[in-house]
Design a protein around this motif. Sequence first.
Motif, PDB file in Angstrom:
ATOM      1  N   ARG A 159       0.843  -1.191   0.000  1.00  0.00           N
ATOM      2  CA  ARG A 159       0.000   0.000   0.000  1.00  0.00           C
ATOM      3  C   ARG A 159       0.881   1.245   0.000  1.00  0.00           C
ATOM      4  N   LYS A 160       0.376   2.346  -0.560  1.00  0.00           N
ATOM      5  CA  LYS A 160       1.190   3.543  -0.689  1.00  0.00           C
ATOM      6  C   LYS A 160       0.719   4.680   0.201  1.00  0.00           C
ATOM      7  N   TYR A 161      -0.584   4.934   0.259  1.00  0.00           N
ATOM      8  CA  TYR A 161      -1.096   6.101   0.976  1.00  0.00           C
ATOM      9  C   TYR A 161      -2.095   5.747   2.089  1.00  0.00           C
ATOM     10  N   ASP A 162      -2.954   4.801   1.848  1.00  0.00           N
ATOM     11  CA  ASP A 162      -3.947   4.400   2.843  1.00  0.00           C
ATOM     12  C   ASP A 162      -3.441   3.141   3.545  1.00  0.00           C
ATOM     13  N   LEU A 163      -2.998   3.303   4.792  1.00  0.00           N
ATOM     14  CA  LEU A 163      -2.456   2.176   5.551  1.00  0.00           C
ATOM     15  C   LEU A 163      -3.551   1.532   6.382  1.00  0.00           C
ATOM     16  N   ALA A 164      -3.502   0.221   6.484  1.00  0.00           N
ATOM     17  CA  ALA A 164      -4.542  -0.536   7.189  1.00  0.00           C
ATOM     18  C   ALA A 164      -3.974  -1.224   8.422  1.00  0.00           C
TER      19      ALA A 164
ATOM     20  N   ARG B  39      -7.275   6.694  19.744  1.00  0.00           N
ATOM     21  CA  ARG B  39      -5.859   6.828  20.087  1.00  0.00           C
ATOM     22  C   ARG B  39      -5.009   7.176  18.873  1.00  0.00           C
ATOM     23  N   ILE B  40      -5.346   6.592  17.739  1.00  0.00           N
ATOM     24  CA  ILE B  40      -4.580   6.886  16.527  1.00  0.00           C
ATOM     25  C   ILE B  40      -4.862   8.299  16.040  1.00  0.00           C
ATOM     26  N   ARG B  41      -6.120   8.715  16.087  1.00  0.00           N
ATOM     27  CA  ARG B  41      -6.451  10.086  15.682  1.00  0.00           C
ATOM     28  C   ARG B  41      -5.670  11.111  16.502  1.00  0.00           C
ATOM     29  N   GLU B  42      -5.580  10.881  17.772  1.00  0.00           N
ATOM     30  CA  GLU B  42      -4.838  11.801  18.630  1.00  0.00           C
ATOM     31  C   GLU B  42      -3.352  11.799  18.283  1.00  0.00           C
ATOM     32  N   ALA B  43      -2.839  10.622  17.919  1.00  0.00           N
ATOM     33  CA  ALA B  43      -1.401  10.496  17.643  1.00  0.00           C
ATOM     34  C   ALA B  43      -0.999  11.126  16.315  1.00  0.00           C
TER      35      ALA B  43
ATOM     36  N   GLY C  80      -2.846  13.376  14.388  1.00  0.00           N
ATOM     37  CA  GLY C  80      -3.267  14.758  14.203  1.00  0.00           C
ATOM     38  C   GLY C  80      -4.206  14.950  13.020  1.00  0.00           C
ATOM     39  N   PRO C  81      -4.632  16.192  12.768  1.00  0.00           N
ATOM     40  CA  PRO C  81      -5.669  16.487  11.779  1.00  0.00           C
ATOM     41  C   PRO C  81      -5.237  16.375  10.327  1.00  0.00           C
ATOM     42  N   SER C  82      -3.958  16.188  10.070  1.00  0.00           N
ATOM     43  CA  SER C  82      -3.502  16.067   8.681  1.00  0.00           C
ATOM     44  C   SER C  82      -3.831  14.707   8.076  1.00  0.00           C
ATOM     45  N   PHE C  83      -4.337  13.793   8.914  1.00  0.00           N
ATOM     46  CA  PHE C  83      -4.638  12.443   8.441  1.00  0.00           C
ATOM     47  C   PHE C  83      -6.025  12.020   8.906  1.00  0.00           C
ATOM     48  N   VAL C  84      -6.701  11.278   8.049  1.00  0.00           N
ATOM     49  CA  VAL C  84      -8.014  10.722   8.364  1.00  0.00           C
ATOM     50  C   VAL C  84      -7.828   9.328   8.953  1.00  0.00           C
TER      51      VAL C  84
ATOM     52  N   VAL D 146      -5.725   4.662   7.787  1.00  0.00           N
ATOM     53  CA  VAL D 146      -5.101   5.966   8.005  1.00  0.00           C
ATOM     54  C   VAL D 146      -4.586   6.457   6.658  1.00  0.00           C
ATOM     55  N   ARG D 147      -5.006   7.659   6.261  1.00  0.00           N
ATOM     56  CA  ARG D 147      -4.589   8.219   4.970  1.00  0.00           C
ATOM     57  C   ARG D 147      -4.547   9.743   5.063  1.00  0.00           C
ATOM     58  N   PRO D 148      -3.946  10.411   4.092  1.00  0.00           N
ATOM     59  CA  PRO D 148      -3.923  11.873   4.110  1.00  0.00           C
ATOM     60  C   PRO D 148      -5.330  12.458   4.099  1.00  0.00           C
ATOM     61  N   ALA D 149      -5.545  13.521   4.855  1.00  0.00           N
ATOM     62  CA  ALA D 149      -6.853  14.162   4.919  1.00  0.00           C
ATOM     63  C   ALA D 149      -7.217  14.773   3.575  1.00  0.00           C
ATOM     64  N   GLY D 150      -8.508  14.836   3.301  1.00  0.00           N
ATOM     65  CA  GLY D 150      -8.986  15.490   2.091  1.00  0.00           C
ATOM     66  C   GLY D 150      -9.290  14.569   0.937  1.00  0.00           C
TER      67      GLY D 150
END
Length: 236
Positions: free
Chosen positions: A108-113, A124-128, A130-134, A144-148
């Motif tokens: 995988r390149k951008y969306d990690l599972a 816990r992951i969201r807090e770790a 931050g807002p730049s990642f969904v 987990v992937r880049p926001a937007g």
Amino acid sequence: MRCRILVVDLDGTLTLSRHTYELSTEALLALRKARDAGLRVVLATANGLDFALTIARYLGIRDVVAENGCLVYLDGTTYELCSADMSAVDQIVLSTGAVSPSPQNKCRKYDLAYIPLAEDAVERIREAVGPSFVVDSSGYAIHVRPAGVDKGTAVLWLCEKLGVPCFQIASVGDSDVDVGMLKVSWGIAVGNATPAAKSAAKMVVEGPSGIGFKEAVDIILSGGGCTPDDVDSERA
């Protein structure tokens, strides 16, 4: 038939349920029926591109949205809708101790599972990170992937690339990661979809997973759906 393109999720939508990877016979027959009727079918999945292309080949599908919208394979070309170096993010996520990595991550390149190890893993992951990642859940894994960027971003990209109004694209899904595409297209949620997916869809069918997908295809082919009302095709 007013719909021109059918975008369909894989896990939980073409499978027997939201808790198995076994494909539904009803869904497979409905896919063939949709293709035979002239619909262009696109597989939209949270899975990595290599895995998605392999599955799509055996489903008779040429076009794929993978990694929750980060990668699109269209007419033999791969397009990247995300941009980020996820190696440092991966280390941050694993340092929480709340998950273990999916075996697919090496492809995988951008969306990690990740497989959750704690009930509050998403928080816990969201807090770790931050807002730049969904950070969201497909019901099969935490992603987990880049926001937007999400599946909705990919559908909007398809609308522009193919010159098709978004209301003439029907989408069928079951989980929170399908919310984006259900909003920007003529979305249909299967009967056992998450509350967020049902809320985003224009229609909710009764049947679960693969049986629900068959119901959705029957509705589409009978001329139901794909009207311009209530389609959020202007979403940024």
